[in-house]
Enzyme design. Structure first.
Site, mmCIF file in Angstrom:
data_model
loop_
_atom_site.group_PDB
_atom_site.id
_atom_site.type_symbol
_atom_site.label_atom_id
_atom_site.label_comp_id
_atom_site.label_asym_id
_atom_site.label_seq_id
_atom_site.Cartn_x
_atom_site.Cartn_y
_atom_site.Cartn_z
ATOM 1 C CG HIS A 61 38.947 69.006 59.640
ATOM 2 N ND1 HIS A 61 39.912 68.424 60.428
ATOM 3 C CD2 HIS A 61 37.909 69.258 60.481
ATOM 4 C CE1 HIS A 61 39.482 68.330 61.674
ATOM 5 N NE2 HIS A 61 38.256 68.839 61.733
ATOM 6 C CE LYS A 145 38.912 63.787 63.221
ATOM 7 N NZ LYS A 145 38.154 64.998 63.408
ATOM 8 C CG HIS A 173 41.835 65.874 67.219
ATOM 9 N ND1 HIS A 173 40.973 66.948 67.351
ATOM 10 C CD2 HIS A 173 42.837 66.106 68.105
ATOM 11 C CE1 HIS A 173 41.438 67.778 68.286
ATOM 12 N NE2 HIS A 173 42.568 67.274 68.763
ATOM 13 C CG ASP A 292 38.905 71.912 62.899
ATOM 14 O OD1 ASP A 292 37.756 71.428 62.831
ATOM 15 O OD2 ASP A 292 39.604 71.848 63.929
ATOM 16 C CG HIS A 296 31.425 75.889 69.111
ATOM 17 N ND1 HIS A 296 30.988 74.613 69.382
ATOM 18 C CD2 HIS A 296 32.723 75.759 68.768
ATOM 19 C CE1 HIS A 296 31.988 73.758 69.202
ATOM 20 N NE2 HIS A 296 33.053 74.428 68.816
HETATM 21 C C1 NCD Z 1 35.972 70.703 66.766
HETATM 22 C C2 NCD Z 1 34.481 70.804 66.962
HETATM 23 O O1 NCD Z 1 34.019 71.802 67.549
HETATM 24 O O2 NCD Z 1 33.743 69.949 66.481
HETATM 25 N N1 NCD Z 1 36.632 71.630 67.630
HETATM 26 C C3 NCD Z 1 37.887 72.103 67.496
HETATM 27 O O3 NCD Z 1 38.359 72.822 68.381
HETATM 28 N N2 NCD Z 1 38.631 71.844 66.451
HETATM 29 C C4 NCD Z 1 36.415 69.308 67.003
HETATM 30 C C5 NCD Z 1 37.758 68.983 66.420
HETATM 31 O O4 NCD Z 1 37.979 69.105 65.199
HETATM 32 O O5 NCD Z 1 38.646 68.538 67.145
HETATM 33 ZN ZN ZN Z 2 37.405 69.486 63.443
HETATM 34 ZN ZN ZN Z 3 40.032 67.846 65.749
#
Ligand code: NCD
Ligand code: ZN
Ligand code: ZN
Length: 430
Positions: A61, A145, A173, A292, A296
């Site tokens: 992920h 997904k 998710h 994950d 950003h």
């Molecule tokens: C993820 C993203 O920024 O793409 N953000 C997050 O908080 N996990 C999206 C996601 O995996 O839900």
């Molecule tokens: Zn994610």
């Molecule tokens: Zn997510």
């Protein structure tokens, strides 16, 4: 026979460490022997006492952000972050701009990743009610997904039906947006019941279609109980993964100077939820650990409404090793980030054994302090700021190619699409 590479050191061979020589030829491990029995090689590297040799980690992920959101991350910066974290295969999420939900868009991603990635990669397909647009490129994605809003869309059921017919997982998710509410505290804005309701919806769809449901970044005790119940009783396959942040950090961070950095979906949770997620790692009930990795820009994180997510690729393995070396987790927990995810998806990766890809990570036993600004990712912040870890990535080989040693990247690219062999192994529905 002369082989391309021989790596000698104390290696993780599944459940134990042993001093061995690992021979790699044409990208594949061809032998694991006692060092004196190693075949000849022009590239013979020996790692001493201070080092551990591990299989390359497999992260199911990851958001590399390219195409479309390169100001957050791209395949070069993101794959360098992966290398620094000892990850040699990333499975990339489809929430690009535009979303990677058709063959054309997945082909474009393949092109970009092939040009820039240092590590191997695979993709998920994004939600697309016009499923025919995903028909001719099944080899390009390992699963479907669904985000919270997709899960509650009318057409979600057709994705599950398709997934069932092609034998791929629907990675969900699981949060139900109807439980979201306005709150300054992120963990209250998206409460645990939202996750439970998301899981129940996904289980209904899987039940109705027979599809393999994979719940990603599971974060609550009540969600975990629903998933475990389904794992033992459902006729369809149910698997799940958890993240280091949900296992190690709690919502207490939302009342700290890191409150904005720590905004993530699902949110960081209560101590009880953290304990439950941690227990799923310790017991091996979880099927995988994933980061994950969701970078950003710093501006987006420091805004009034911080963008959810943060980078994770560089830290996950070392956080995991820290838990193991401190005795809080057993050695098999390591497999949740290499062998188990590889087996789940059917990749010949994540184990040091003949026939597997020659992905090796050498870690040094060395203390260091986590500093966001030193991350390789374009996102130079982390909720783990200041943590002291006891291992550091020293060298990384991707299918026998040396991509990193002692602080230096030794290649510009080299990653390629990882293709599962046959169907994912080891599972028979009860
Ligand atoms: C993820 C993203 O920024 O793409 N953000 C997050 O908080 N996990 C999206 C996601 O995996 O839900
Ligand atoms: Zn994610
Ligand atoms: Zn997510």
């Amino acid at each position: 026979m002369t082989v391309d590479l021989v790596v000698i050191g104390k290696a993780y061979l599944g459940g134990r460490f042993e001093e061995v020589a690992i021979a790699v030829d044409s990208g594949v491990i061809v032998g694991v022997t006692k060092p004196p029995l190693a075949p000849p090689s022009n590239a013979r590297v020996e790692f001493g006492e201070k080092f551990l040799v591990l299989p390359g980690m497999v992260d199911l992920h990851v958001h590399m952000r390219e195409p479309g959101l390169e100001y957050k991350e791209d395949w070069r910066s993101g794959s360098r972050a992966a290398v620094k974290g000892g990850v040699t295969l990333v499975v990339d999420m489809p929430n690009n701009r535009p979303p990677s939900n058709s063959c054309d868009r997945l082909r474009e991603k393949l092109q970009r990743a092939s040009e820039k990635s240092l590590v191997d990669f695979a993709f998920y397909a994004g939600f697309n009610p016009r499923l025919e647009e995903l028909e001719d490129c099944g080899g390009l994605y390992v699963g479907f997904k669904l985000y919270p809003e997709d899960l509650f869309a009318q057409d979600a059921v057709s994705v599950f039906r398709r997934a069932a017919s092609v034998g791929k997982p629907v990675v969900v998710h699981a949060e139900d947006p109807s439980f979201f509410r306005k709150s300054r505290r992120h963990s209250e804005a998206r409460p645990p019941v939202a996750e439970r309701a998301g899981i129940l919806r996904a289980l209904d769809l899987a039940e109705a279609t027979g599809a393999w449901l994979h719940v990603t970044h599971l974060s609550t005790e009540i969600g975990l109980l629903e998933v475990l119940r389904a794992k033992v009783s459902a006729r369809h396959r149910v698997t799940f993964d958890v993240t280091p942040h949900h296992a190690l950090l709690s919502e207490a961070l939302y009342s700290s100077p890191l409150s904005k950095v720590a905004v993530v979906n699902p949110p960081l949770r209560s101590e009880g939820d953290v304990r439950a997620v941690y227990a799923s790692l310790r017991s091996g009930l979880a099927d995988a650990l994933v980061t994950d990795h969701a970078p950003h820009s710093l501006e987006e994180k420091l805004a009034d409404n911080p963008a959810p997510g943060f980078p994770g690729l560089e830290l996950a393995l070392h956080l995991l090793l820290d838990e193991i070396l401190s005795g809080r987790l057993g050695l098999p927990a390591l497999e949740l980030y290499c062998r188990r995810p590889a087996e789940l998806m059917g990749f010949s990766k994540g184990s040091i054994a003949p026939g597997f890809d020659g992905d090796l990570v050498v870690v040094a036993k060395e203390e260091w302090r986590v500093r966001g600004e030193e991350l390789e990712s374009r996102a130079k912040y982390t909720p783990f700021e200041g943590r002291v870890l006891r291992t550091k990535t020293h060298a990384v080989y991707v299918r026998g190619l040396e991509v990193y040693t002692a602080g230096y990247f030794m290649a510009e690219k080299g990653g390629r699409l990882a293709v599962p062999r046959g169907r994912a192994s080891g599972f028979e529905a009860p």
